[in-house]
Design a protein around this motif. Sequence first.
Motif, PDB file in Angstrom:
ATOM      1  N   ALA A   8     -14.272 -51.004 -36.541  1.00  0.00           N
ATOM      2  CA  ALA A   8     -13.845 -51.338 -35.005  1.00  0.00           C
ATOM      3  C   ALA A   8     -13.444 -52.847 -34.846  1.00  0.00           C
ATOM      4  O   ALA A   8     -12.365 -52.938 -34.234  1.00  0.00           O
ATOM      5  CB  ALA A   8     -14.924 -51.031 -34.253  1.00  0.00           C
ATOM      6  N   ASP A   9     -14.122 -53.674 -35.075  1.00  0.00           N
ATOM      7  CA  ASP A   9     -13.793 -55.029 -35.118  1.00  0.00           C
ATOM      8  C   ASP A   9     -12.585 -55.426 -35.292  1.00  0.00           C
ATOM      9  O   ASP A   9     -11.772 -56.188 -34.838  1.00  0.00           O
ATOM     10  CB  ASP A   9     -14.969 -55.813 -35.857  1.00  0.00           C
ATOM     11  CG  ASP A   9     -16.310 -55.906 -35.134  1.00  0.00           C
ATOM     12  OD1 ASP A   9     -16.524 -55.191 -33.885  1.00  0.00           O
ATOM     13  OD2 ASP A   9     -17.303 -56.390 -35.785  1.00  0.00           O
ATOM     14  N   ARG A  66     -14.080 -48.670 -29.816  1.00  0.00           N
ATOM     15  CA  ARG A  66     -15.623 -49.006 -30.353  1.00  0.00           C
ATOM     16  C   ARG A  66     -16.253 -47.569 -30.157  1.00  0.00           C
ATOM     17  O   ARG A  66     -17.198 -47.163 -30.862  1.00  0.00           O
ATOM     18  CB  ARG A  66     -16.167 -49.937 -29.166  1.00  0.00           C
ATOM     19  CG  ARG A  66     -15.456 -51.348 -29.855  1.00  0.00           C
ATOM     20  CD  ARG A  66     -16.536 -52.531 -29.230  1.00  0.00           C
ATOM     21  NE  ARG A  66     -15.845 -53.874 -29.557  1.00  0.00           N
ATOM     22  CZ  ARG A  66     -15.895 -54.533 -30.778  1.00  0.00           C
ATOM     23  NH1 ARG A  66     -16.179 -53.787 -31.739  1.00  0.00           N
ATOM     24  NH2 ARG A  66     -15.095 -55.691 -30.809  1.00  0.00           N
ATOM     25  N   GLU A  94     -10.336 -51.225 -25.772  1.00  0.00           N
ATOM     26  CA  GLU A  94     -11.484 -51.587 -26.703  1.00  0.00           C
ATOM     27  C   GLU A  94     -12.715 -50.811 -26.762  1.00  0.00           C
ATOM     28  O   GLU A  94     -13.177 -50.459 -27.674  1.00  0.00           O
ATOM     29  CB  GLU A  94     -11.861 -53.246 -26.268  1.00  0.00           C
ATOM     30  CG  GLU A  94     -12.664 -53.589 -27.227  1.00  0.00           C
ATOM     31  CD  GLU A  94     -13.201 -55.128 -26.940  1.00  0.00           C
ATOM     32  OE1 GLU A  94     -12.379 -55.652 -26.135  1.00  0.00           O
ATOM     33  OE2 GLU A  94     -14.303 -55.446 -27.620  1.00  0.00           O
ATOM     34  N   ARG A  95     -12.969 -50.479 -25.489  1.00  0.00           N
ATOM     35  CA  ARG A  95     -14.269 -49.603 -25.130  1.00  0.00           C
ATOM     36  C   ARG A  95     -14.032 -48.268 -25.987  1.00  0.00           C
ATOM     37  O   ARG A  95     -15.037 -47.867 -26.638  1.00  0.00           O
ATOM     38  CB  ARG A  95     -14.493 -49.393 -23.864  1.00  0.00           C
ATOM     39  CG  ARG A  95     -15.277 -50.641 -23.067  1.00  0.00           C
ATOM     40  CD  ARG A  95     -15.917 -50.242 -21.920  1.00  0.00           C
ATOM     41  NE  ARG A  95     -15.221 -49.454 -20.738  1.00  0.00           N
ATOM     42  CZ  ARG A  95     -14.600 -50.192 -19.855  1.00  0.00           C
ATOM     43  NH1 ARG A  95     -14.725 -51.522 -20.019  1.00  0.00           N
ATOM     44  NH2 ARG A  95     -13.882 -49.592 -18.982  1.00  0.00           N
ATOM     45  N   ARG A 105     -18.419 -50.485 -37.445  1.00  0.00           N
ATOM     46  CA  ARG A 105     -18.729 -51.380 -36.602  1.00  0.00           C
ATOM     47  C   ARG A 105     -17.612 -52.397 -37.185  1.00  0.00           C
ATOM     48  O   ARG A 105     -16.833 -53.158 -36.195  1.00  0.00           O
ATOM     49  CB  ARG A 105     -19.684 -52.182 -36.310  1.00  0.00           C
ATOM     50  CG  ARG A 105     -20.666 -51.615 -35.111  1.00  0.00           C
ATOM     51  CD  ARG A 105     -21.816 -52.187 -35.078  1.00  0.00           C
ATOM     52  NE  ARG A 105     -22.719 -52.346 -36.253  1.00  0.00           N
ATOM     53  CZ  ARG A 105     -23.791 -53.072 -36.052  1.00  0.00           C
ATOM     54  NH1 ARG A 105     -24.186 -53.624 -35.247  1.00  0.00           N
ATOM     55  NH2 ARG A 105     -24.209 -53.125 -37.602  1.00  0.00           N
ATOM     56  N   VAL A 119      -9.990 -53.684 -33.133  1.00  0.00           N
ATOM     57  CA  VAL A 119      -9.809 -54.585 -32.110  1.00  0.00           C
ATOM     58  C   VAL A 119      -9.056 -55.695 -32.019  1.00  0.00           C
ATOM     59  O   VAL A 119      -8.170 -56.208 -31.158  1.00  0.00           O
ATOM     60  CB  VAL A 119     -11.406 -54.523 -31.366  1.00  0.00           C
ATOM     61  CG1 VAL A 119     -11.225 -55.729 -30.262  1.00  0.00           C
ATOM     62  CG2 VAL A 119     -11.856 -53.304 -30.887  1.00  0.00           C
ATOM     63  N   TYR A 158     -15.503 -45.497 -32.943  1.00  0.00           N
ATOM     64  CA  TYR A 158     -15.956 -45.951 -34.300  1.00  0.00           C
ATOM     65  C   TYR A 158     -17.614 -45.557 -34.281  1.00  0.00           C
ATOM     66  O   TYR A 158     -18.322 -45.471 -35.340  1.00  0.00           O
ATOM     67  CB  TYR A 158     -15.718 -47.028 -34.622  1.00  0.00           C
ATOM     68  CG  TYR A 158     -14.579 -47.150 -35.621  1.00  0.00           C
ATOM     69  CD1 TYR A 158     -14.508 -46.394 -36.883  1.00  0.00           C
ATOM     70  CD2 TYR A 158     -13.304 -47.567 -34.948  1.00  0.00           C
ATOM     71  CE1 TYR A 158     -13.104 -46.426 -37.284  1.00  0.00           C
ATOM     72  CE2 TYR A 158     -11.940 -47.492 -35.636  1.00  0.00           C
ATOM     73  CZ  TYR A 158     -12.006 -46.948 -36.800  1.00  0.00           C
ATOM     74  OH  TYR A 158     -10.770 -46.584 -37.462  1.00  0.00           O
TER      75      TYR A 158
END
Lengths: 375, 418
Positions: free
Chosen positions: A94-95, A112, A108-109, A91, A98, A115
């Motif tokens: 992913a953060d 995420r 973004e979806r 995560r 993004v 990941y």
Amino acid sequence: MNIVGHELKKILLFPALIGFVVLALALNIAIVSTMCNSYANFIANATRTTGVHLGTAFNEAALQLESGLYTDTFRLHTSNVVDVLYGYDTRYIADFAVEWRGLSGLNERLMRWKYARFQYAVDARQQAGDSMTVYFANITYMRHQALFNYTMGALLFQGIILAALIMLLSIGYENSATTEYVVFTTKTGRKVNRHKLLAGTIAGVGVYAVLAIVTLTVYFAFNPMGGTWGSNVSSGFNLVRDGFMARPFVTWHSLNVAQYLMAFLAVSLGIVLCFSFMAYAVGLWVRNSYIGFLLIIALNGVLYLLPIYSPFHMLSFAVNQSPIWLVLMRDMWFTDGGNNIILPHFETVGVMGSLAVLVVIGMFSAAGFKRRNLL
Amino acid sequence: MRIVKHELRKIWNGRILLIIALLCVGFWFGGLREGVRSFDSLTRHGIFGAYQGLMFELFGETLESHELAAFDLPGRIAAVENELDAIIAKTPVFAVWGITHFAQYDTWRNSENFWLDLGATQIDGTVFFTDEAIETHEAMLQALQGHDGTLEGWFATPYMRRGHLLALEWRYANYNIWLESMIAHDSRPMVVQSAERILAMGNNSLIDNDLTRYFSLYSAVVGVLAVVAVAVLITPLIVVDRGRKVNYLQYSSKIGRKILRAQFAAIVLSAFVLSIAIIALAFIPFLMLSWRYWNASILSSCINRLWLYDITFGQYVVVAAILIIVLAVATAGAIFIASRFSQEILAAMFKIVPVTAALIGIAIVSLDQMFSAQNSVFTHFFRGQIIAPEIIVCIAISIICVVVAGIFAWRERRAELQ
């Protein structure tokens, strides 16, 4: 089939091609011979005794190794190794992706989602103990890069240049020999391009295979892998560099070095084919091979610049899976691909997708060529 | 001379010039622009923040010991630590752990027990972080490095400024530590010689820490552009004549048999002119940002990076420009040779592409980090044994290419047509 044989003969007996291949091999051998590392050779040999799985048994086996220049360094770096994948949370990546790219909505979806799926792969590698394999211990990154980035990179660039030139040679042969007004005057004659495509593809792939076999044979003669063949490439010692970040090298599937090399060669071959097909399409539209070659470079230059300057993230993500970007991102193949990539298995998807698109463009170009006025 | 003029007109045709213009645009957007922007950012956001630039404005090209004393590094460090003390005093997360001032935090942060104190667990010598430990650590960092989300804001925080000042202290007050280590352990005689010289001079150049490195990389990309542009420009000339069998016509006369000499002169002249034009266009944006360092010496060292010779940045720029021209002329010579033995463009391309690739490789390894201990030609090929091998390699290759091409051009009048 006989025509393909003749076309192949035209290509393979082209003296300048032989010269190019010899020069490429000489360069590769020169590069490979500078990559020797005596500590790496020690590890390759030591892992025959110790095995590749870190832990108590490994440490005990390492203690039995004959004392030498590198023994203490090897023991030091392979004892009390932290399992970097324990508690590894994708995560955070992913953060970062993004935030770094300023993604929102569907982009973004998808990032995420990638990941979230990658977390399963990370957990699987950790549970299988892949991250606790030795590979080349504290010089893993350097040795991994030497083989899969520099050596395979040199091979890949030579392969794609040769594949494009060979296809242009095959398609442009009649033009340069001033026989196209004889060959292409009949409907049947115009079908010869199919045979040229097949011959150009076989020659491009064959030349790449020769380059790869000779170069890798020399590489492994200078840099034996020994016991490390069985080590997993997702070893905790391995890294992937992605912009500012260095992260553990984690593959979607469990791959040891030998399997990774095979998979790498397969994707490389796919990319070589992509450039062959690209040259085929260009060669059918542009009869001057020099301009055709410049056009291929320009096309790939545009594909290179597009993701950098495109305001549309989805377009950037799509183009990042084009052949030229796959070549540039070769050090991330079979991993998550970082923040430039939105789909899992980007190298496989990219090669397959590119091949499909290029086949369609090739068919369209061939259909157009049949109806073209050559005067 | 008239033939040379006509050959030049054949070379400099509109279509090829358009391709070269597109190539230049591609290189600009593909790398050069980013090089200029990166350097511009690094003048304020490098390891010294904006402090080295400030020192340059105050003291000029070199830093004397009294100027270093006047800059008062210890006093500035103490001042930012006072700011950090104030932040710690008003942030509850530090009070929970009994931290009252920055020095105490810094000692604790660098101790082996830091993570264990925060609640991390240790099993078989391996430390496993817990969410609580990470959250506490992040809260502390957030307090110390909290900013408005911009790079400027982050670099202006007292925590970052303290780091810049400490780095500056390493660079200008404690440089002897790594230089003496280099002198004692480095196997490359030229590196040792330069390290001794820098040590004797007090490592006092105030040239921007990233300038020479970034300019060298920038000039390497310009070198690649020059090589590719020259290859694109001159490739068609000889091959097209031969492909169309025009050379049969040319060789039927005494003057025509000398055509290759005129073409050779036109090619070399074109390479020379094109490379100068590319250098002028490409160097201007970078030099607009860095001209103030024109007279500053590149001879300096920071940690493991060492620039070897006592020349000014201006001289460095001139040498880089000359080497790019030399490589462009080498490309012209090499392509002339490759084209001479090709009857049509396809065959020529199989020779020209590897030749161009080889010259691109030479441009990169010679120009990138030129005159530094990290340069590939200097370290890997010559093991740091001789002065400026980058220059020797580029000039030697250029001489070989031009002389061999010249010999072929000269002997062509006796060549048998096939």
